[in-house]
Structure formats: C-alpha cells, structure tokens
Design an enzyme around this catalytic site. Structure first.
Site, PDB file in Angstrom:
ATOM      1  N   THR A 151       3.304 -21.383  20.653  1.00  0.00           N
ATOM      2  CA  THR A 151       2.382 -21.112  21.353  1.00  0.00           C
ATOM      3  C   THR A 151       1.216 -20.067  20.379  1.00  0.00           C
ATOM      4  O   THR A 151       1.902 -19.196  19.623  1.00  0.00           O
ATOM      5  CB  THR A 151       2.176 -20.469  22.648  1.00  0.00           C
ATOM      6  OG1 THR A 151       0.931 -20.105  23.189  1.00  0.00           O
ATOM      7  CG2 THR A 151       2.926 -19.040  22.697  1.00  0.00           C
ATOM      8  N   GLN A 152      -0.101 -20.527  20.497  1.00  0.00           N
ATOM      9  CA  GLN A 152      -1.014 -19.555  19.831  1.00  0.00           C
ATOM     10  C   GLN A 152      -1.164 -18.209  20.397  1.00  0.00           C
ATOM     11  O   GLN A 152      -1.642 -17.367  19.737  1.00  0.00           O
ATOM     12  CB  GLN A 152      -2.214 -20.417  19.808  1.00  0.00           C
ATOM     13  CG  GLN A 152      -2.524 -21.392  19.063  1.00  0.00           C
ATOM     14  CD  GLN A 152      -3.644 -22.154  18.905  1.00  0.00           C
ATOM     15  OE1 GLN A 152      -4.883 -21.784  19.559  1.00  0.00           O
ATOM     16  NE2 GLN A 152      -3.834 -23.304  18.690  1.00  0.00           N
ATOM     17  N   CYS A 153      -0.664 -18.057  21.423  1.00  0.00           N
ATOM     18  CA  CYS A 153      -1.068 -16.885  22.384  1.00  0.00           C
ATOM     19  C   CYS A 153      -0.226 -15.869  21.661  1.00  0.00           C
ATOM     20  O   CYS A 153       1.009 -16.109  21.227  1.00  0.00           O
ATOM     21  CB  CYS A 153      -0.703 -16.985  23.816  1.00  0.00           C
ATOM     22  SG  CYS A 153      -1.765 -18.051  24.881  1.00  0.00           S
ATOM     23  N   THR A 170       0.746  -1.141   0.060  1.00  0.00           N
ATOM     24  CA  THR A 170       0.213   0.013  -0.190  1.00  0.00           C
ATOM     25  C   THR A 170       0.851   1.170   0.015  1.00  0.00           C
ATOM     26  O   THR A 170       0.567   2.362  -0.540  1.00  0.00           O
ATOM     27  CB  THR A 170      -0.913  -0.078   1.281  1.00  0.00           C
ATOM     28  OG1 THR A 170      -1.757  -1.275   1.277  1.00  0.00           O
ATOM     29  CG2 THR A 170      -1.776   1.127   1.491  1.00  0.00           C
ATOM     30  N   ASP A 210       1.518  -6.993  -4.193  1.00  0.00           N
ATOM     31  CA  ASP A 210       0.711  -7.145  -2.976  1.00  0.00           C
ATOM     32  C   ASP A 210       1.621  -7.937  -2.098  1.00  0.00           C
ATOM     33  O   ASP A 210       1.835  -9.333  -2.520  1.00  0.00           O
ATOM     34  CB  ASP A 210      -0.624  -7.464  -3.142  1.00  0.00           C
ATOM     35  CG  ASP A 210      -1.297  -7.495  -2.116  1.00  0.00           C
ATOM     36  OD1 ASP A 210      -1.174  -8.339  -0.921  1.00  0.00           O
ATOM     37  OD2 ASP A 210      -2.525  -6.699  -1.935  1.00  0.00           O
ATOM     38  N   SER A 211       1.840  -7.897  -0.901  1.00  0.00           N
ATOM     39  CA  SER A 211       2.798  -8.607  -0.290  1.00  0.00           C
ATOM     40  C   SER A 211       1.886  -9.969   0.083  1.00  0.00           C
ATOM     41  O   SER A 211       2.760 -11.030   0.802  1.00  0.00           O
ATOM     42  CB  SER A 211       3.214  -7.996   1.299  1.00  0.00           C
ATOM     43  OG  SER A 211       2.085  -8.036   2.134  1.00  0.00           O
ATOM     44  N   THR A 223       2.179  -4.807   4.404  1.00  0.00           N
ATOM     45  CA  THR A 223       2.024  -4.943   5.789  1.00  0.00           C
ATOM     46  C   THR A 223       1.874  -6.404   6.047  1.00  0.00           C
ATOM     47  O   THR A 223       2.081  -7.100   7.058  1.00  0.00           O
ATOM     48  CB  THR A 223       1.176  -4.207   6.514  1.00  0.00           C
ATOM     49  OG1 THR A 223      -0.023  -4.167   5.882  1.00  0.00           O
ATOM     50  CG2 THR A 223       1.652  -2.760   6.519  1.00  0.00           C
ATOM     51  N   ASP A 224       0.953  -7.038   5.096  1.00  0.00           N
ATOM     52  CA  ASP A 224       0.455  -8.510   5.251  1.00  0.00           C
ATOM     53  C   ASP A 224       1.038  -9.488   5.623  1.00  0.00           C
ATOM     54  O   ASP A 224       1.053 -10.256   6.479  1.00  0.00           O
ATOM     55  CB  ASP A 224      -0.483  -8.885   3.855  1.00  0.00           C
ATOM     56  CG  ASP A 224      -1.782  -8.062   3.985  1.00  0.00           C
ATOM     57  OD1 ASP A 224      -2.178  -7.325   5.018  1.00  0.00           O
ATOM     58  OD2 ASP A 224      -2.350  -8.247   2.861  1.00  0.00           O
TER      59      ASP A 224
HETATM   60  N1  ASP Z   1      -2.476  -6.117   0.994  1.00  0.00           N
HETATM   61  C1  ASP Z   1      -1.355  -4.946   1.263  1.00  0.00           C
HETATM   62  C2  ASP Z   1      -0.074  -5.734   1.198  1.00  0.00           C
HETATM   63  O1  ASP Z   1       0.306  -6.170   2.313  1.00  0.00           O
HETATM   64  C3  ASP Z   1      -1.649  -4.456   2.576  1.00  0.00           C
HETATM   65  C4  ASP Z   1      -0.510  -3.426   2.884  1.00  0.00           C
HETATM   66  O2  ASP Z   1       0.357  -3.043   2.254  1.00  0.00           O
HETATM   67  O3  ASP Z   1      -0.757  -2.790   4.069  1.00  0.00           O
HETATM   68  O4  ASP Z   1       0.586  -5.695   0.152  1.00  0.00           O
END
Ligand code: ASP
Length: 352
Positions: A287-289, A22, A66-67, A98-99
C-alpha cells in the site's frame, strides 16, 4: 505493550562502522565547510562514549558517501564486515545517511539470518560537529543499546534496527518520513522496540530472539536486483504500466496501490497485470499508505488483482518489500520458491 527497563550488565565491545551521511561531518575551521571526520578519534569528538563500560572500535569505509548513492554493493560490504568481525564484538553500530537508511536496514535484516547480536543503524539530521546536533544523542543511545545484555549475558536486541530520535525501531518496519525533524523515522505498523528516556526501556516481548543463541548466523550476500516499483496514480497510462510490468529486465514488480490494496479496475490495467504474470513475473501488492495493510478481499478492485495472481504484501513497507525480493531472488532462480517465501514473515517484516 509492556516495556521492561535495561538491566544493564557487563562490559561489551562495539564495532562502529562509518559509511557516510550527515552524522560524520564536522565543520572544517579553516575552510568553513562540512567534511567527514576521522572516526579513529571518536572518543575525542563524543567524549560521552567514554563513560560507557565498553570498548568501542571503529572502521570507516574507503568511500564515504551520501546515502543517496547507496547501492546493494554497500550492503554486501556491510554484511562482510559484520561476518568477519562477528566473534570479536558484542554489537555493531552503522553510521549511515538518513535518506536510504530504511532501505539499508531492511536489506541487512534479510541478509543476516539468526542474529544473536545487535546491528543498529543510526545517523543524524545535523552533523555531529554542529552545536545543536542530534547526532551525539543518536550515537550514544545506539552504542548503549548495541552493548546492552540481559542477566544471562545475551544481547537484549539481537536484531537489525534503526535508532533515531530516542526511539529504537525494527529496521525493516521503518520509513523516513521527515527531512527536517529530529524524529525522521516512523514504524507505523509495528511498536517501537525501545524508548530512550531517563533510562532505556525495552519492549522485550516484541524483540526477535534467535532459535539458538550458540549458532552462528547465516550471512547472505547474493542479491538479484531485477525489481521495479510501479506507483499507481490517477492518469497512469497503459504505456507506462506496460513498460514497467512487462519490461524484459524485470523479474518482479512491486505495485504501490491505494488504501488497502486497490488499483484501477479498468480492463487494460488488469489485462497488463495478467500479461505480466503469464510472462512469469512476480507481482507484489503493497500500500501507498504510511500505515495499515493490503487486504485484497475488501474491495472489488483488490479482488480483481488477487484473481489475476497478484501477491499480498500485507503491511510491508516498500523499502522492505524491495529488500525482501532482492534477497529471495538472490537465493533462488525458482519464482515459485520466491512467491512462497514472500508470503512468510521472515524477519518480522510483516504482520501475519
Ligand atoms: N543526504 C544525507 C544522506 O542520506 C542526509 C543525511 O545523512 O541525513 O547521506
């Protein structure tokens, strides 16, 4: 924890590497759609960067993604770019979606050994071309951190990190925890390495330092991706567990257990774990936590796993465990070696 302010020193040079996500999107005024912008024009887009006494060059990957489409090949390419340009720059800032940023930052932390320069991942929740974007602040803070040197001229943060929402976190300790909030990442089991307020404050005591500032890092590009993740849940069936644990394509399995490392105590479950281990599989317990650590000695169910030969993942995130396995298995075909190395704190990824 004691933070010390940035002593802020001489001129640095930064390489900005744009992979996608993004942050690099801008509204095309004609089509009114989001499009990746040309990073060679970065100073025009983010004039704030021009105020630093540092040189900023940029490079853009051929395929902007897109990541969600990140594959280990992208990590290998990133390591190659960093290796090829290591002597020409004082720090590297990677713009990434971010993904999967926590996966990529974890992977790069293992693939770069003995870093003497910062490698900072950042991105944003809103595109840089949108008025309320968090991208500018994240980018500006990342560049400032990547350029920061101490009074001896050494990088203040010679680590792979994520800089997001005013915080700098060790990359292999992070998780994406929020798909909307500007503070999208958390590092629950390790303190933040820096906080950006009026000034940037560094937790210098917790920042990793290389054994030798003059030695070039080792760059590892071999990865073995034969890892599966088994998330334990009520109602899980023997068929599902068998397919994942005993699958012929799998060399290692990460089991995401409950709480401090607990899994069902039913006989069929433990039998399948034993069967996988007898087949030579590496089985690692995380752990899932969101926070806290595996402790297989705490409950009877955990003890059963330990007795069966399941390895302790301590307070490792799943993202980091996956990256550590890819890296270690890429380094050696000897599962005994991989098991021993998994138990070590290699890049600050576990508390031991
Ligand atoms: N779907 C986008 C990505 O991971 C989301 C982002 O960048 O925040 O490329």
């Amino acid at each position: 924890m004691k933070y010390t302010p940035d002593p802020n020193t001489g001129k640095s040079s930064i390489l900005l590497i744009y992979t996608g996500g993004t942050i690099g999107m801008k509204i095309d005024p004609e089509e009114q759609t989001l499009k990746p912008f040309d990073f060679s024009q970065i100073l025009e887009e983010v004039p704030e960067l021009g105020k630093f006494a540092c040189r900023i060059d940029s490079c853009t990957f051929d395929h902007i993604i897109d990541s969600a489409d990140v594959e280990p090949g992208l990590w290998q390419k990133l390591v190659e770019v960093i290796e090829d340009n290591y002597d020409s720059y004082d720090g590297f800032v990677i713009l990434h979606g971010t993904d999967t940023m926590a996966y990529s930052a974890s992977a790069l932390s293992f693939m770069t050994e003995g870093l003497t320069k910062p490698v900072i991942f950042t991105g944003s929740q809103l595109p840089i071309g949108v008025p309320r974007t968090d991208g500018k602040e994240n980018l500006v803070s990342s560049v400032e951190i990547a350029a920061a040197k101490d009074s001896e001229g050494h990088a203040i943060v010679p680590e792979v990190c994520i800089c997001f929402g005013n915080s700098l976190m060790r990359g292999n300790r992070t998780r994406k925890v929020n798909s909307e909030n500007f503070r999208a990442f958390r590092s629950e089991n390790f303190p933040h390495l820096a906080e950006a307020g009026i000034r940037i404050w560094y937790d210098t005591a917790n920042i990793l330092k290389p054994a030798d500032w003059n030695r070039k890092p080792l760059f590892h590009k071999e990865l073995d991706t034969r890892v599966s993740i088994l998330k334990i849940h009520p109602g899980i069936t023997p068929q599902v567990v068998r397919n994942i644990i005993c699958g012929p394509e799998t060399r290692a399995v990460i089991i995401e257990t409950y709480g401090s490392g607990n899994a069902p105590s039913r006989e069929w479950f433990i039998d399948l774990i034993r069967e996988g281990i007898a087949m030579g599989k590496i089985i690692l317990n995380v752990t899932q936590c969101l926070a806290g650590s595996v402790d297989m000695d705490l409950y009877a169910t955990g003890k059963k796993l330990k007795k069966a030969g399941v390895l302790d993942g301590y307070d490792c995130t799943t993202e980091s465990a996956l990256a550590k396995l890819f890296f270690l298995m890429g380094t050696s075909t000897d599962n005994g070696f991989v098991r021993r190395e998994l138990d070590k704190n290699l890049r600050g990824e576990i508390t031991k």
